[in-house]
Design an enzyme around this catalytic site. Sequence first.
Site, PDB file in Angstrom:
ATOM      1  N   CYS A  82       0.806  -1.214   0.000  1.00  0.00           N
ATOM      2  CA  CYS A  82       0.000   0.000   0.000  1.00  0.00           C
ATOM      3  C   CYS A  82       0.844   1.271   0.000  1.00  0.00           C
ATOM      4  CB  CYS A  82      -0.912  -0.018   1.230  1.00  0.00           C
ATOM      5  SG  CYS A  82      -1.964   1.416   1.381  1.00  0.00           S
ATOM      6  N   HIS A 109      -0.834   7.212   5.170  1.00  0.00           N
ATOM      7  CA  HIS A 109      -0.022   5.987   5.151  1.00  0.00           C
ATOM      8  C   HIS A 109       1.342   6.176   4.487  1.00  0.00           C
ATOM      9  CE1 HIS A 109       0.052   1.309   4.849  1.00  0.00           C
ATOM     10  NE2 HIS A 109       0.610   1.765   5.977  1.00  0.00           N
TER      11      HIS A 109
END
Length: 268
Positions: free
Chosen positions: A72, A132
């Site tokens: 990710c 993130h």
Amino acid sequence: MRWLLTLALTGPAAAAAAADPDRPNVLLVVADDLGYADLGFTGCKDIPTPHLDRLAADGCRCDQAYVVSPYCSPSRAGLLTGRHPARYGYEFNPTGERAKGAPPPGLIAGVPTLAERLKDAGYATGAVGKWHLGSGPKHTPAARGFDDFFGFLGGAHAYLPGKAGAAIRRGDDPVEEKDYLTAAFGREACAFIDRHKKEPWFLSLAFNAVHDPLQPREEDLPRVPKAEGKKRQPYAGMLVALDDAVGRVRDKLKREGLDRNTLVVFLS
């Protein structure tokens, strides 16, 4: 998409190219863990996604485009830097143990982001949703070129108010969010557009939907009666909420007369 990646890569030349008063706004919409075949325009039959279908019909589909990593955080880093993360040692998610005294993991400083390039070119820059890319002081959205931030810094978050999860932040300050998180991100994207509608802007709208946990709104489940299964129907409920949020943002662009001067990119 070529315009986005070229601008991210060419540095100072990009600022000169962006001196045109008719510079387009840039809206980058990212879905998380969305199955390729789960949208109407890619053949899905049990989940209605009319707003994303309309976006595909109005624009150009890049069916042979791929992200740069199966992880990710590195894939997000590649998207925002225009460079493969292996070139700057960022090939894994910023999680796990680290040596005592080691700096917090995240997208390293010194690798310019699209937000930094566009900010130098006179754009207002905002990030809404999932980050993130690190939570240390040198890794936050504010440190990587974003003037505004509303969202969370980690890799996943609860959707329903009151559920456990890391803090939702406005800038660096924790806030209490009472709306369903996907809807809140759509709301905040519209608010960013409203604040900056008289100047060129870049907005990264990174939904965590439809990443787990599976937490749909109860009112969305009757909209997906054909999505059968213990996991399929809650997933479908989360996806229609994502579609609604994208539609809300596109409607905002149209109401403000910005739809003809905004480059919208959607990917998962």
